[in-house]
Design a protein around this motif. Structure first.
Motif, PDB file in Angstrom:
ATOM      1  N   MET A   1      25.724 -24.043  46.804  1.00 62.94           N
ATOM      2  CA  MET A   1      25.583 -23.858  45.365  1.00 62.94           C
ATOM      3  C   MET A   1      26.949 -24.098  44.711  1.00 62.94           C
ATOM      4  N   THR A   2      26.949 -24.899  43.678  1.00 69.49           N
ATOM      5  CA  THR A   2      28.185 -25.111  42.936  1.00 69.49           C
ATOM      6  C   THR A   2      28.262 -24.098  41.800  1.00 69.49           C
ATOM      7  N   SER A   3      29.474 -23.723  41.458  1.00 69.28           N
ATOM      8  CA  SER A   3      29.656 -22.781  40.354  1.00 69.28           C
ATOM      9  C   SER A   3      29.337 -23.460  39.039  1.00 69.28           C
ATOM     10  N   PRO A   4      28.724 -22.726  38.113  1.00 72.28           N
ATOM     11  CA  PRO A   4      28.441 -23.294  36.797  1.00 72.28           C
ATOM     12  C   PRO A   4      29.741 -23.706  36.107  1.00 72.28           C
ATOM     13  N   GLU A   5      29.669 -24.785  35.370  1.00 70.34           N
ATOM     14  CA  GLU A   5      30.833 -25.313  34.667  1.00 70.34           C
ATOM     15  C   GLU A   5      31.153 -24.476  33.435  1.00 70.34           C
ATOM     16  N   LEU A   6      32.425 -24.177  33.256  1.00 63.64           N
ATOM     17  CA  LEU A   6      32.909 -23.523  32.047  1.00 63.64           C
ATOM     18  C   LEU A   6      33.307 -24.644  31.091  1.00 63.64           C
ATOM     19  N   GLN A   7      32.590 -24.763  29.973  1.00 66.90           N
ATOM     20  CA  GLN A   7      32.803 -25.870  29.041  1.00 66.90           C
ATOM     21  C   GLN A   7      33.435 -25.399  27.743  1.00 66.90           C
ATOM     22  N   THR A   8      34.147 -26.320  27.106  1.00 64.47           N
ATOM     23  CA  THR A   8      34.614 -26.025  25.753  1.00 64.47           C
ATOM     24  C   THR A   8      33.384 -25.935  24.855  1.00 64.47           C
ATOM     25  N   ALA A   9      33.525 -25.272  23.731  1.00 69.82           N
ATOM     26  CA  ALA A   9      32.410 -25.167  22.799  1.00 69.82           C
ATOM     27  C   ALA A   9      31.962 -26.551  22.335  1.00 69.82           C
ATOM     28  N   ALA A  10      32.920 -27.444  22.080  1.00 67.19           N
ATOM     29  CA  ALA A  10      32.567 -28.787  21.622  1.00 67.19           C
ATOM     30  C   ALA A  10      31.739 -29.527  22.676  1.00 67.19           C
ATOM     31  N   ASP A  11      32.138 -29.430  23.945  1.00 66.49           N
ATOM     32  CA  ASP A  11      31.388 -30.093  25.010  1.00 66.49           C
ATOM     33  C   ASP A  11      30.005 -29.465  25.176  1.00 66.49           C
ATOM     34  N   LEU A  83      21.614 -18.029  37.293  1.00 67.85           N
ATOM     35  CA  LEU A  83      20.717 -19.182  37.149  1.00 67.85           C
ATOM     36  C   LEU A  83      20.993 -20.216  38.236  1.00 67.85           C
ATOM     37  N   ALA A  84      22.257 -20.455  38.522  1.00 69.01           N
ATOM     38  CA  ALA A  84      22.596 -21.385  39.597  1.00 69.01           C
ATOM     39  C   ALA A  84      22.044 -20.875  40.935  1.00 69.01           C
ATOM     40  N   ALA A  85      22.129 -19.562  41.158  1.00 69.60           N
ATOM     41  CA  ALA A  85      21.609 -18.973  42.389  1.00 69.60           C
ATOM     42  C   ALA A  85      20.091 -19.117  42.483  1.00 69.60           C
ATOM     43  N   ARG A  86      19.433 -19.205  41.336  1.00 72.17           N
ATOM     44  CA  ARG A  86      17.979 -19.397  41.295  1.00 72.17           C
ATOM     45  C   ARG A  86      17.593 -20.860  41.529  1.00 72.17           C
ATOM     46  N   GLY A  87      18.581 -21.738  41.594  1.00 77.18           N
ATOM     47  CA  GLY A  87      18.291 -23.143  41.866  1.00 77.18           C
ATOM     48  C   GLY A  87      18.461 -24.079  40.691  1.00 77.18           C
ATOM     49  N   TYR A  88      18.935 -23.572  39.556  1.00 78.26           N
ATOM     50  CA  TYR A  88      19.173 -24.459  38.416  1.00 78.26           C
ATOM     51  C   TYR A  88      20.395 -25.313  38.722  1.00 78.26           C
ATOM     52  N   THR A  89      20.254 -26.603  38.527  1.00 75.17           N
ATOM     53  CA  THR A  89      21.270 -27.556  38.996  1.00 75.17           C
ATOM     54  C   THR A  89      22.241 -28.017  37.916  1.00 75.17           C
TER      55      THR A  89
END
Length: 112
Positions: A1-11, A83-89
């Motif tokens: 499982m990859t860690s969810p991305e931390l995005q800027t608000a604009a992205d 959510l990532a642990a639940r399988g969301y990619t």
């Protein structure tokens, strides 16, 4: 499982504009006092099944892009991880939370 991305608000805003599901996991009191994001889906961070269905039978497809916003990454990070642990990619969350979202000039309605 990859860690969810931390995005800027604009992205994150661009991702939502491209069709990502935006979920707001802030409390009702916090949304009332600081403002809301029109079009965001409200989710209880302690009851993800209510929106996403049980992990074994998801109500939202696992390949649906999801952006999580809270008051800070301390709230959105654990939800994105769950959510990532639940399988969301394709899960990300907003660096700086709702305040950064507003500061970036993205659509937001003022609170009380």
């Amino acid at each position: 499982m990859t860690s969810p991305e931390l995005q800027t608000a604009a992205d994150a805003g661009a991702k939502v504009a491209d069709g990502a599901l935006l979920i707001d996991v802030r409390s009702a009191a916090l949304r009332a006092s600081t403002g809301e994001i029109p079009g965001a889906t409200i989710a209880d961070r302690d009851d993800l099944d209510a929106l996403f269905g049980p992990a074994a039978a998801p109500a939202v497809a696992h390949d649906t892009p999801v952006v999580v916003v809270c008051g800070s990454i301390n709230g959105s990070g654990p939800v994105a991880e769950a959510l990532a642990a639940r399988g969301y990619t394709d899960v990300s969350h907003v660096d700086g939370g709702f305040g950064a979202w507003k500061d970036a000039g993205l659509l937001a309605a003022d609170g009380a």
